[in-house]
Design a protein around this motif. Structure first.
Motif, mmCIF file in Angstrom:
data_model
loop_
_atom_site.group_PDB
_atom_site.id
_atom_site.type_symbol
_atom_site.label_atom_id
_atom_site.label_comp_id
_atom_site.label_asym_id
_atom_site.label_seq_id
_atom_site.Cartn_x
_atom_site.Cartn_y
_atom_site.Cartn_z
ATOM 1 N N THR A 147 5.638 21.186 32.020
ATOM 2 C CA THR A 147 5.218 22.406 32.715
ATOM 3 C C THR A 147 4.922 23.525 31.729
ATOM 4 O OG1 THR A 147 6.569 21.776 34.622
ATOM 5 C CG2 THR A 147 5.890 24.084 34.450
ATOM 6 N N ALA A 148 5.794 23.653 30.724
ATOM 7 C CA ALA A 148 5.583 24.700 29.722
ATOM 8 C C ALA A 148 4.290 24.467 28.953
ATOM 9 C CB ALA A 148 6.770 24.755 28.766
ATOM 10 N N TRP A 149 4.027 23.208 28.590
ATOM 11 C CA TRP A 149 2.782 22.904 27.874
ATOM 12 C C TRP A 149 1.560 23.194 28.754
ATOM 13 C CZ3 TRP A 149 3.668 17.708 24.789
ATOM 14 C CH2 TRP A 149 4.564 17.958 23.749
ATOM 15 N N ALA A 150 1.643 22.876 30.044
ATOM 16 C CA ALA A 150 0.520 23.160 30.952
ATOM 17 C C ALA A 150 0.257 24.659 31.040
ATOM 18 C CB ALA A 150 0.805 22.581 32.336
ATOM 19 N N VAL A 151 1.346 25.438 31.101
ATOM 20 C CA VAL A 151 1.173 26.899 31.139
ATOM 21 C C VAL A 151 0.540 27.398 29.859
ATOM 22 C CG1 VAL A 151 2.422 29.084 31.237
ATOM 23 C CG2 VAL A 151 3.055 27.227 32.772
ATOM 24 N N LEU A 152 0.999 26.862 28.716
ATOM 25 C CA LEU A 152 0.401 27.265 27.432
ATOM 26 C C LEU A 152 -1.080 26.907 27.375
ATOM 27 C CD1 LEU A 152 3.195 26.299 24.860
ATOM 28 C CD2 LEU A 152 2.452 28.593 25.520
ATOM 29 N N ALA A 153 -1.415 25.701 27.844
ATOM 30 C CA ALA A 153 -2.820 25.291 27.840
ATOM 31 C C ALA A 153 -3.662 26.189 28.734
ATOM 32 C CB ALA A 153 -2.938 23.835 28.285
ATOM 33 N N ALA A 154 -3.135 26.536 29.910
ATOM 34 C CA ALA A 154 -3.877 27.402 30.822
ATOM 35 C C ALA A 154 -4.087 28.794 30.218
ATOM 36 C CB ALA A 154 -3.144 27.512 32.156
ATOM 37 N N VAL A 155 -3.018 29.320 29.592
ATOM 38 C CA VAL A 155 -3.144 30.639 28.954
ATOM 39 C C VAL A 155 -4.163 30.592 27.818
ATOM 40 C CG1 VAL A 155 -1.913 32.381 27.609
ATOM 41 C CG2 VAL A 155 -0.842 31.367 29.624
ATOM 42 N N GLY A 156 -4.089 29.516 27.003
ATOM 43 C CA GLY A 156 -5.058 29.381 25.906
ATOM 44 C C GLY A 156 -6.488 29.274 26.407
ATOM 45 N N LEU A 157 -6.686 28.470 27.467
ATOM 46 C CA LEU A 157 -8.032 28.336 28.033
ATOM 47 C C LEU A 157 -8.525 29.660 28.602
ATOM 48 C CD1 LEU A 157 -10.344 26.420 28.722
ATOM 49 C CD2 LEU A 157 -9.180 25.907 30.880
ATOM 50 N N LEU A 172 -7.663 32.612 27.564
ATOM 51 C CA LEU A 172 -8.009 33.456 26.425
ATOM 52 C C LEU A 172 -9.385 33.095 25.868
ATOM 53 C CD1 LEU A 172 -4.607 33.670 24.518
ATOM 54 C CD2 LEU A 172 -5.751 35.486 25.806
ATOM 55 N N ILE A 173 -9.671 31.797 25.772
ATOM 56 C CA ILE A 173 -10.960 31.366 25.242
ATOM 57 C C ILE A 173 -12.097 31.792 26.158
ATOM 58 C CG2 ILE A 173 -12.362 29.334 24.708
ATOM 59 C CD1 ILE A 173 -9.830 27.952 23.734
ATOM 60 N N VAL A 174 -11.906 31.553 27.460
ATOM 61 C CA VAL A 174 -12.954 31.946 28.425
ATOM 62 C C VAL A 174 -13.151 33.457 28.421
ATOM 63 C CG1 VAL A 174 -13.577 31.991 30.864
ATOM 64 C CG2 VAL A 174 -12.606 29.916 29.864
ATOM 65 N N GLY A 175 -12.042 34.188 28.383
ATOM 66 C CA GLY A 175 -12.154 35.646 28.359
ATOM 67 C C GLY A 175 -12.854 36.152 27.109
ATOM 68 N N SER A 176 -12.529 35.561 25.951
ATOM 69 C CA SER A 176 -13.176 35.991 24.707
ATOM 70 C C SER A 176 -14.660 35.661 24.711
ATOM 71 C CB SER A 176 -12.495 35.318 23.515
ATOM 72 O OG SER A 176 -12.709 33.907 23.542
ATOM 73 N N VAL A 177 -15.024 34.488 25.282
ATOM 74 C CA VAL A 177 -16.445 34.132 25.370
ATOM 75 C C VAL A 177 -17.186 35.113 26.281
ATOM 76 C CG1 VAL A 177 -18.053 32.388 26.226
ATOM 77 C CG2 VAL A 177 -16.116 31.703 24.819
ATOM 78 N N ALA A 178 -16.542 35.474 27.393
ATOM 79 C CA ALA A 178 -17.185 36.432 28.301
ATOM 80 C C ALA A 178 -17.378 37.784 27.626
ATOM 81 C CB ALA A 178 -16.352 36.582 29.576
ATOM 82 N N VAL A 179 -16.340 38.248 26.908
ATOM 83 C CA VAL A 179 -16.463 39.528 26.207
ATOM 84 C C VAL A 179 -17.535 39.450 25.128
ATOM 85 C CG1 VAL A 179 -15.254 41.148 24.702
ATOM 86 C CG2 VAL A 179 -14.102 40.207 26.707
ATOM 87 N N ALA A 180 -17.565 38.323 24.373
ATOM 88 C CA ALA A 180 -18.586 38.164 23.329
ATOM 89 C C ALA A 180 -19.981 38.130 23.925
ATOM 90 C CB ALA A 180 -18.313 36.883 22.538
ATOM 91 N N ASP A 181 -20.106 37.493 25.100
ATOM 92 C CA ASP A 181 -21.417 37.442 25.742
ATOM 93 C C ASP A 181 -21.873 38.836 26.156
ATOM 94 O OD1 ASP A 181 -23.580 35.736 27.039
ATOM 95 O OD2 ASP A 181 -22.869 36.873 28.756
ATOM 96 N N ARG A 182 -20.958 39.633 26.690
ATOM 97 C CA ARG A 182 -21.325 41.007 27.069
ATOM 98 C C ARG A 182 -21.708 41.824 25.832
ATOM 99 N NH1 ARG A 182 -23.625 41.163 31.088
ATOM 100 N NH2 ARG A 182 -23.843 38.985 30.504
ATOM 101 N N LEU A 183 -20.945 41.651 24.745
ATOM 102 C CA LEU A 183 -21.297 42.349 23.507
ATOM 103 C C LEU A 183 -22.643 41.861 22.974
ATOM 104 C CD1 LEU A 183 -17.846 42.397 21.671
ATOM 105 C CD2 LEU A 183 -18.992 44.302 22.829
ATOM 106 N N GLY A 184 -22.882 40.529 23.096
ATOM 107 C CA GLY A 184 -24.169 39.991 22.657
ATOM 108 C C GLY A 184 -25.322 40.553 23.456
ATOM 109 N N VAL A 185 -25.124 40.705 24.776
ATOM 110 C CA VAL A 185 -26.174 41.303 25.612
ATOM 111 C C VAL A 185 -26.451 42.730 25.156
ATOM 112 C CG1 VAL A 185 -26.680 42.121 27.941
ATOM 113 C CG2 VAL A 185 -25.729 39.841 27.601
ATOM 114 N N ARG A 186 -25.405 43.451 24.834
ATOM 115 C CA ARG A 186 -25.570 44.839 24.386
ATOM 116 C C ARG A 186 -26.357 44.905 23.079
ATOM 117 N NH1 ARG A 186 -22.547 48.468 21.232
ATOM 118 N NH2 ARG A 186 -22.748 50.649 21.899
ATOM 119 N N MET A 187 -26.231 43.868 22.249
ATOM 120 C CA MET A 187 -26.982 43.836 21.000
ATOM 121 C C MET A 187 -28.367 43.228 21.167
ATOM 122 S SD MET A 187 -23.973 42.588 18.399
ATOM 123 C CE MET A 187 -25.112 42.548 17.026
ATOM 124 N N VAL A 188 -28.483 42.233 22.041
ATOM 125 C CA VAL A 188 -29.752 41.510 22.161
ATOM 126 C C VAL A 188 -30.779 42.310 22.936
ATOM 127 C CG1 VAL A 188 -30.819 39.496 23.233
ATOM 128 C CG2 VAL A 188 -28.743 39.228 21.885
#
Length: 458
Positions: free
Chosen positions: A147-157, A159-175
């Motif tokens: 259960t702990a590993w599943a929670v860690l994996a979900a939190v990590g995923l 974080l990755i999805v959130g960072s990609v979304a933020v990077a995409d918004r920043l990329g739009v602002r630059m592109v």
């Protein structure tokens, strides 16, 4: 740029998540193991006081039962004071491990089928060492780890999805500012002089937009100055033209006088057209709209009628072909007439009197080809002639005439080529593209050359 920024952010975030999640997952697993063995130590500690007091089998059985260990605990007593060694409970650890713990006097864990055992040494009143064995199943060691590993994996995923979304918004602002800059450059290159770029976005792109807008303003100003200069220079020709018109009016009658007066009148019209064009905001080379153009056959007949009089005076043989039927061409009538006059004027200026020349018009599926050929000495270096035709106008070159022809052909997507004619001299081939899709196909040029040779043979 946008996708590159997303990939960089994805890679960095993934490395950070792996760097923290993997050690944290191992720590969680170790904590679960420590928790399980801490419970086993407490169970073993509950039996230790009874062993220090008595070694009676019945009493020890009741103590083990009261500890609530069920079949997970075993007590191994050594032989002492005339008493034989005996074991209480289910033994899972090997005898050698039990004896090793008894000799060392330290607790130890060992792996057994289905889990692990804790071997805890306890000193008896007689000084001998008894060993308490507590069984720890594998399910208890790994309890909560998944259960702990599943929670860690979900939190990590997340974080990755959130960072990609933020990077995409920043990329739009630059592109988006970069895309607007590219669009503005294309519009300016297409002649839309009012194209400007919003000065927003990151600092570097904002400075680039400011520089682009400043450049566009300078281009508009330079073009306005060029138009005014061209209009002023053309206006200076009015005085000598007035003198020529007055002198032509005094020539009296006759074909030569009529041709001179017609030439002066045409020259006046051309000067007026140059002044009007220079004063206009739009370039003269703008693409013709739907339905615009002229009949190339009619223009060729008209200009050849003009030049034929001079050809007869100089004893030149000439011929015209392909003008029996209308040939629609996507250029203005005045522009085509100016191009023909430039090429025919080159023939009269650069070939000896008596040199024959010809004009052929070919109407293809996607192009109109006009061939102007002569029987002169030819042009030794056609590429150099075309290069001079791009504006140098050096002495003895074709100068501005070929430049007029080239720009007119390229405005339709066509081009101009200089080669050898069947008359033995120079041939200038002009392609006017009908659909504006670019240069005509090589196969079409070859078919035109074959038709021209066939007509010459007849």
């Amino acid at each position: 740029m946008r996708w590159a920024l997303v990939k960089v952010c994805l890679a960095v975030t993934t490395m950070v998540v792996v760097a923290f999640a993997v050690p944290l997952g191992l720590v969680v697993k170790e904590m679960a193991r420590d928790r399980a063995f801490a419970g086993a130590e407490r169970e073993a500690a509950a039996v230790a006081p009874a062993l220090s007091i008595t070694t009676d089998r019945n009493k020890l059985e009741r103590v083990v039962a009261s500890a609530g260990a069920d079949s997970g605990m075993a007590v191994h007593l050594p032989a002492a004071d005339g008493r034989t060694a005996f074991d209480l409970g289910r033994q899972r650890a090997a005898y050698r491990d039990i004896e090793a713990v008894r000799k060392l006097g330290r607790a130890s864990t060992t792996s057994v089928t289905g889990g692990s055992t804790l071997l805890q040494p306890v000193a008896l009143s007689s000084g001998a060492i008894a060993v308490v064995e507590v069984y720890v199943p594998e399910s208890e060691v790994s309890n909560g780890v998944g259960t702990a590993w599943a929670v860690l994996a979900a939190v990590g995923l997340a974080l990755i999805v959130g960072s990609v979304a933020v990077a995409d918004r920043l990329g739009v602002r630059m592109v988006r500012p970069a895309q607007r800059l590219v669009k503005g450059a294309h519009e300016l290159g297409e002649g839309k002089l009012g194209a400007r770029v919003p000065e927003d976005g990151p600092t570097e792109l904002r400075l680039a937009a400011v520089a682009f807008n400043s450049m566009a303003d300078q281009v508009v100003q330079l073009l306005a100055n060029e138009r005014e200069l061209a209009a002023d220079l053309s206006h200076r020709l009015r005085t000598p033209l007035t003198v020529l018109r007055l002198n032509a009016a005094s020539l009296g009658g006759g074909p030569a006088a009529d041709q001179t007066r017609a030439a002066v009148a045409q020259l006046e019209r051309e000067v007026d057209a140059i002044i009007r064009t220079a004063r206009e905001a739009k370039p003269q080379t703008a693409a013709a709209g739907p339905g615009a153009g002229c009949d190339a056959a009619e223009v060729v007949r008209e200009r050849m009628e003009f030049w034929s009089a001079l050809a007869e005076d100089e004893g030149r043989k000439w011929r015209v072909a392909g003008v029996e039927r209308p040939v629609r061409t996507p250029v203005a009538r005045a522009d085509l007439a100016a191009a023909l006059d430039a090429l025919l004027g080159n023939v009269f200026r650069h070939t000896a009197e008596g040199t024959a020349f010809a004009v052929d018009v070919h109407n293809g599926e996607d192009a109109v080809i006009v061939l102007v050929s002569d029987a002169g000495a030819g042009i030794p270096d056609p590429e150099a002639a075309m290069a001079r035709g791009r504006g140098s106008g050096s002495a003895g070159s074709t100068g501005l005439g070929l430049d007029i022809v080239r720009r007119l052909a390229e405005s339709t997507g066509g081009d101009v080529r200089i080669g050898s004619s069947v008359l033995g001299g120079t041939e200038v081939r002009i392609w006017f593209q009908l659909d504006g899709r670019g240069p005509v196909r090589r196969g079409h040029r070859g078919s035109v050359r074959r038709r021209r040779r066939t007509a010459a043979a007849r």
